[in-house]
Design an enzyme around this catalytic site. Structure first.
Site, mmCIF file in Angstrom:
data_model
loop_
_atom_site.group_PDB
_atom_site.id
_atom_site.type_symbol
_atom_site.label_atom_id
_atom_site.label_comp_id
_atom_site.label_asym_id
_atom_site.label_seq_id
_atom_site.Cartn_x
_atom_site.Cartn_y
_atom_site.Cartn_z
ATOM 1 N N LYS A 91 14.324 -19.828 -5.398
ATOM 2 C CA LYS A 91 15.491 -19.576 -4.544
ATOM 3 C C LYS A 91 15.141 -19.678 -3.049
ATOM 4 O O LYS A 91 13.955 -19.676 -2.682
ATOM 5 C CB LYS A 91 16.056 -18.200 -4.898
ATOM 6 C CG LYS A 91 16.634 -18.105 -6.324
ATOM 7 C CD LYS A 91 17.170 -16.689 -6.605
ATOM 8 C CE LYS A 91 17.885 -16.593 -7.936
ATOM 9 N NZ LYS A 91 18.436 -15.231 -8.166
ATOM 10 N N PHE A 100 29.125 -9.026 -6.652
ATOM 11 C CA PHE A 100 28.013 -9.731 -5.988
ATOM 12 C C PHE A 100 28.165 -11.254 -6.015
ATOM 13 O O PHE A 100 27.323 -11.966 -5.481
ATOM 14 C CB PHE A 100 26.672 -9.317 -6.613
ATOM 15 C CG PHE A 100 26.502 -9.689 -8.071
ATOM 16 C CD1 PHE A 100 26.052 -10.944 -8.447
ATOM 17 C CD2 PHE A 100 26.792 -8.770 -9.082
ATOM 18 C CE1 PHE A 100 25.891 -11.283 -9.790
ATOM 19 C CE2 PHE A 100 26.630 -9.098 -10.427
ATOM 20 C CZ PHE A 100 26.187 -10.363 -10.777
ATOM 21 N N ASN A 109 15.755 -12.212 -4.955
ATOM 22 C CA ASN A 109 14.737 -11.938 -5.984
ATOM 23 C C ASN A 109 13.992 -13.199 -6.407
ATOM 24 O O ASN A 109 13.451 -13.292 -7.497
ATOM 25 C CB ASN A 109 15.373 -11.217 -7.171
ATOM 26 C CG ASN A 109 16.500 -12.029 -7.788
ATOM 27 O OD1 ASN A 109 16.762 -13.147 -7.375
ATOM 28 N ND2 ASN A 109 17.143 -11.471 -8.792
ATOM 29 N N HIS A 166 15.307 -17.961 -10.289
ATOM 30 C CA HIS A 166 16.239 -17.973 -11.421
ATOM 31 C C HIS A 166 15.538 -18.600 -12.618
ATOM 32 O O HIS A 166 14.798 -19.567 -12.466
ATOM 33 C CB HIS A 166 17.484 -18.813 -11.095
ATOM 34 C CG HIS A 166 18.286 -19.165 -12.335
ATOM 35 N ND1 HIS A 166 19.192 -18.292 -12.887
ATOM 36 C CD2 HIS A 166 18.260 -20.252 -13.151
ATOM 37 C CE1 HIS A 166 19.704 -18.849 -13.987
ATOM 38 N NE2 HIS A 166 19.161 -20.039 -14.162
ATOM 39 N N GLU A 225 22.066 -25.936 -18.105
ATOM 40 C CA GLU A 225 21.666 -25.899 -16.691
ATOM 41 C C GLU A 225 20.821 -27.130 -16.329
ATOM 42 O O GLU A 225 20.960 -27.681 -15.231
ATOM 43 C CB GLU A 225 20.894 -24.602 -16.409
ATOM 44 C CG GLU A 225 21.808 -23.374 -16.513
ATOM 45 C CD GLU A 225 21.067 -22.037 -16.416
ATOM 46 O OE1 GLU A 225 19.823 -22.031 -16.258
ATOM 47 O OE2 GLU A 225 21.750 -20.999 -16.505
HETATM 48 N N1 UDP Z 1 22.622 -10.303 -8.219
HETATM 49 C C1 UDP Z 1 23.039 -9.534 -7.141
HETATM 50 N N2 UDP Z 1 23.495 -8.254 -7.373
HETATM 51 C C2 UDP Z 1 23.579 -7.718 -8.626
HETATM 52 C C3 UDP Z 1 23.174 -8.505 -9.718
HETATM 53 C C4 UDP Z 1 22.691 -9.794 -9.480
HETATM 54 O O1 UDP Z 1 22.995 -9.980 -6.003
HETATM 55 O O2 UDP Z 1 24.007 -6.565 -8.770
HETATM 56 C C5 UDP Z 1 22.131 -11.669 -7.989
HETATM 57 C C6 UDP Z 1 20.614 -11.806 -8.156
HETATM 58 O O3 UDP Z 1 20.139 -12.768 -7.220
HETATM 59 C C7 UDP Z 1 20.505 -12.325 -9.579
HETATM 60 C C8 UDP Z 1 21.727 -13.231 -9.678
HETATM 61 O O4 UDP Z 1 22.728 -12.537 -8.939
HETATM 62 O O5 UDP Z 1 19.288 -13.009 -9.808
HETATM 63 C C9 UDP Z 1 22.226 -13.485 -11.078
HETATM 64 O O6 UDP Z 1 22.370 -12.249 -11.746
HETATM 65 P P1 UDP Z 1 21.871 -12.061 -13.243
HETATM 66 O O7 UDP Z 1 22.422 -10.768 -13.734
HETATM 67 O O8 UDP Z 1 22.195 -13.291 -14.025
HETATM 68 O O9 UDP Z 1 20.290 -11.861 -13.085
HETATM 69 P P2 UDP Z 1 19.049 -12.802 -13.480
HETATM 70 O O10 UDP Z 1 19.435 -13.558 -14.719
HETATM 71 O O11 UDP Z 1 18.801 -13.715 -12.300
HETATM 72 O O12 UDP Z 1 17.911 -11.861 -13.697
HETATM 73 MG MG MG Z 2 21.152 -14.661 -15.195
#
Ligand code: UDP
Ligand code: MG
Length: 156
Positions: free
Chosen positions: A9, A57, A112, A115, A126
């Site tokens: 990212k 978010f 974070n 992805h 994807e």
């Molecule tokens: N995210 C955020 N706030 C939240 C949850 C997720 O900003 O409360 C962002 C974070 O960058 C995350 C992305 O949205 O990686 C996608 O969320 P997901 O739940 O799919 O998490 P991941 O699969 O990336 O662990």
């Molecule tokens: Mg995810």
């Protein structure tokens, strides 16, 4: 063997962590099948994160991911999806275990670093969203017999 899609990212690139993150997957034994730097159009990000549409978010996430370039990778390994998710750690940096990518380098809930697809079906969807078939290089891996035990005719 399985493929998964990784996105290094914008925060990872800007913090000069991209090489170290990619190195972890190489060190683990993943084969790189495709890799490119791209600034993702907002429409593509909205599609990629379509499952999160409407969540609080979602809009900040779209802004974060469209602000500057990302590194897109397709990597290949046995159980690639699950292994990559384990290596990434929990979504929120502060909750992620030490030793994981997010646990070692992130503290934010949003910034974070990485992805990774969350199922083999999502991975194939994807991969098709970001890569043309001719951009995927599934070449024979001369190291495979050192990374897995192939002596029984399976990949163990
Ligand atoms: N995210 C955020 N706030 C939240 C949850 C997720 O900003 O409360 C962002 C974070 O960058 C995350 C992305 O949205 O990686 C996608 O969320 P997901 O739940 O799919 O998490 P991941 O699969 O990336 O662990
Ligand atoms: Mg995810």
């Amino acid at each position: 063997m399985e493929r998964t899609l990784l996105i290094i990212k914008p925060d990872a690139l800007q913090r000069r962590l991209a090489g170290r993150i990619v190195a972890r997957f190489e060190e683990k034994g993943f084969q790189i099948v495709a890799l490119k730097l791209a600034r993702l159009p907002e429409a593509v990000i909205r599609r990629h994160y379509g499952a999160h549409e409407g969540k609080p978010f979602y809009e900040p996430l779209v802004r974060y991911m469209s602000g500057s370039p990302v590194l897109l990778l397709v990597v290949r390994a046995r159980n690639a999806v699950a292994v990559a998710r384990k290596m990434m750690g929990a979504t929120f940096g502060a909750n992620a275990d030490p030793g994981t990518i997010r646990g070692d380098f992130a503290v934010s809930n949003r910034f974070n670093l990485i992805h990774g697809s969350d199922s083999p079906e999502a991975a194939e969807r994807e991969i098709a969203l970001f890569f043309k078939p001719e951009e995927l290089h599934e070449t024979p891996d001369p190291q495979e017999g050192m990374i897995y035990d192939l002596s029984t005719g399976e990949r163990v």
